[in-house]
Design a protein around this motif. Structure first.
Motif, PDB file in Angstrom:
ATOM      1  N   PRO A  17      -2.178   9.043  -5.713  1.00  0.00           N
ATOM      2  CA  PRO A  17      -0.934   8.935  -4.938  1.00  0.00           C
ATOM      3  C   PRO A  17      -0.723  10.121  -3.995  1.00  0.00           C
ATOM      4  O   PRO A  17      -0.263   9.940  -2.866  1.00  0.00           O
ATOM      5  CB  PRO A  17       0.163   8.910  -6.010  1.00  0.00           C
ATOM      6  N   LEU A  21      -0.615   9.649  -0.064  1.00  0.00           N
ATOM      7  CA  LEU A  21       0.610  10.054   0.631  1.00  0.00           C
ATOM      8  C   LEU A  21       0.322  11.109   1.699  1.00  0.00           C
ATOM      9  O   LEU A  21       0.947  11.102   2.765  1.00  0.00           O
ATOM     10  CB  LEU A  21       1.666  10.559  -0.357  1.00  0.00           C
ATOM     11  N   ALA A  64      -0.081   4.052  -2.590  1.00  0.00           N
ATOM     12  CA  ALA A  64       0.194   5.338  -3.237  1.00  0.00           C
ATOM     13  C   ALA A  64       1.351   5.202  -4.218  1.00  0.00           C
ATOM     14  O   ALA A  64       1.281   5.692  -5.351  1.00  0.00           O
ATOM     15  CB  ALA A  64       0.526   6.399  -2.181  1.00  0.00           C
ATOM     16  N   ASN A  65       2.395   4.538  -3.787  1.00  0.00           N
ATOM     17  CA  ASN A  65       3.567   4.386  -4.649  1.00  0.00           C
ATOM     18  C   ASN A  65       3.320   3.410  -5.794  1.00  0.00           C
ATOM     19  O   ASN A  65       3.816   3.615  -6.904  1.00  0.00           O
ATOM     20  CB  ASN A  65       4.779   3.982  -3.815  1.00  0.00           C
ATOM     21  N   GLY A  68       1.109   5.356  -8.231  1.00  0.00           N
ATOM     22  CA  GLY A  68       1.791   6.508  -8.802  1.00  0.00           C
ATOM     23  C   GLY A  68       2.984   6.189  -9.679  1.00  0.00           C
ATOM     24  O   GLY A  68       3.347   6.984 -10.551  1.00  0.00           O
ATOM     25  N   TYR A  69       3.610   5.019  -9.458  1.00  0.00           N
ATOM     26  CA  TYR A  69       4.809   4.704 -10.223  1.00  0.00           C
ATOM     27  C   TYR A  69       4.421   4.424 -11.678  1.00  0.00           C
ATOM     28  O   TYR A  69       3.548   3.624 -11.959  1.00  0.00           O
ATOM     29  CB  TYR A  69       5.536   3.500  -9.641  1.00  0.00           C
ATOM     30  N   TYR A  72       4.462   8.910 -12.171  1.00  0.00           N
ATOM     31  CA  TYR A  72       5.569   9.663 -11.594  1.00  0.00           C
ATOM     32  C   TYR A  72       6.782   8.738 -11.531  1.00  0.00           C
ATOM     33  O   TYR A  72       6.633   7.531 -11.378  1.00  0.00           O
ATOM     34  CB  TYR A  72       5.233  10.132 -10.173  1.00  0.00           C
ATOM     35  N   GLU A  76      10.318  11.431  -8.308  1.00  0.00           N
ATOM     36  CA  GLU A  76       9.183  12.344  -8.161  1.00  0.00           C
ATOM     37  C   GLU A  76       8.271  11.905  -7.017  1.00  0.00           C
ATOM     38  O   GLU A  76       7.806  12.739  -6.231  1.00  0.00           O
ATOM     39  CB  GLU A  76       8.405  12.439  -9.466  1.00  0.00           C
ATOM     40  N   LEU A  77       8.019  10.598  -6.902  1.00  0.00           N
ATOM     41  CA  LEU A  77       7.195  10.106  -5.794  1.00  0.00           C
ATOM     42  C   LEU A  77       7.833  10.431  -4.453  1.00  0.00           C
ATOM     43  O   LEU A  77       7.157  10.862  -3.516  1.00  0.00           O
ATOM     44  CB  LEU A  77       6.970   8.597  -5.913  1.00  0.00           C
ATOM     45  N   LYS A  78       9.140  10.229  -4.352  1.00  0.00           N
ATOM     46  CA  LYS A  78       9.834  10.528  -3.090  1.00  0.00           C
ATOM     47  C   LYS A  78       9.800  12.016  -2.803  1.00  0.00           C
ATOM     48  O   LYS A  78       9.627  12.428  -1.654  1.00  0.00           O
ATOM     49  CB  LYS A  78      11.280  10.023  -3.151  1.00  0.00           C
ATOM     50  N   ILE A  80       7.449  14.157  -3.786  1.00  0.00           N
ATOM     51  CA  ILE A  80       6.070  14.445  -3.358  1.00  0.00           C
ATOM     52  C   ILE A  80       5.912  14.071  -1.884  1.00  0.00           C
ATOM     53  O   ILE A  80       5.384  14.843  -1.081  1.00  0.00           O
ATOM     54  CB  ILE A  80       5.045  13.687  -4.232  1.00  0.00           C
ATOM     55  N   GLN A  81       6.403  12.883  -1.533  1.00  0.00           N
ATOM     56  CA  GLN A  81       6.280  12.402  -0.157  1.00  0.00           C
ATOM     57  C   GLN A  81       7.003  13.336   0.814  1.00  0.00           C
ATOM     58  O   GLN A  81       6.481  13.662   1.876  1.00  0.00           O
ATOM     59  CB  GLN A  81       6.826  10.971  -0.048  1.00  0.00           C
TER      60      GLN A  81
END
Length: 125
Positions: A17, A21, A64-65, A68-69, A72, A76-78, A80-81
Motif C-alpha cells: 500500500p 500510494l 493500495a487501499n 492495505g485495509y 491499516y 491510517e491509510l488516509k 499515509i496518503q
C-alpha cells in the motif's frame, strides 16, 4: 480452549500500500499541478490531460487501499496518503516548479508529522 493468535500481516500487505500510494501520488501531483508550467494551455486541454493522468493514479490508489485495509485502518491509510502526498509535492514544487522550500514549510510539515504520529500511536490514555 486456547486463545487464538492473529496472524501477523504479510510483508506484502504492509509495504505494497505504501509503494502504490507513493506511485499514485506522483501521478496525481502531475495531474493537479503539472500544468502550472504551461500557463498558455487552454483550460479544456489542461483538464482533459489532468483527467487522463489521474486515471492512472486511480489504478494505483484503489488497489493500495484495498490491499492495505485490514492491515491499516481507514484513518491510517488516509494519513499515509497525506504524508506521502505532502512529501511528493514538496519535491515536485522544488524540482519541477523551481520553488524554494522554506522554514515555514518545514514547521508546517513537522506539525502534520506530529498529527500522523498521533494517528498511529493508538489510544491516548
Amino acid at each position: 480452549m486456547p486463545a487464538t493468535v492473529a496472524a501477523a500481516p504479510s510483508l506484502f500487505a504492509l509495504v505494497a500500500p505504501i509503494v502504490l500510494l507513493l506511485a499514485s501520488n506522483v501521478f496525481m501531483t502531475f495531474a493537479w499541478y503539472g500544468h502550472l508550467k504551461f500557463p498558455g494551455a487552454t483550460l479544456w486541454v489542461v483538464v482533459l490531460t489532468s483527467w487522463g493522468i489521474a486515471f492512472f493514479e486511480y489504478w494505483l490508489a484503489v488497489p493500495a487501499n484495498r490491499i492495505g485495509y485490514g492491515v491499516y485502518s481507514g484513518a491510517e491509510l488516509k494519513t499515509i496518503q497525506e504524508v506521502i502526498s505532502l512529501s511528493v509535492f514538496a519535491l515536485f514544487a522544488m524540482l519541477y516548479l523551481g520553488e524554494k522550500f522554506t522554514l515555514n514549510h518545514l514547521v508546517g510539515f513537522a506539525f502534520i508529522g506530529l498529527g500522523a504520529f498521533f494517528v498511529f500511536k493508538g489510544p491516548i490514555r
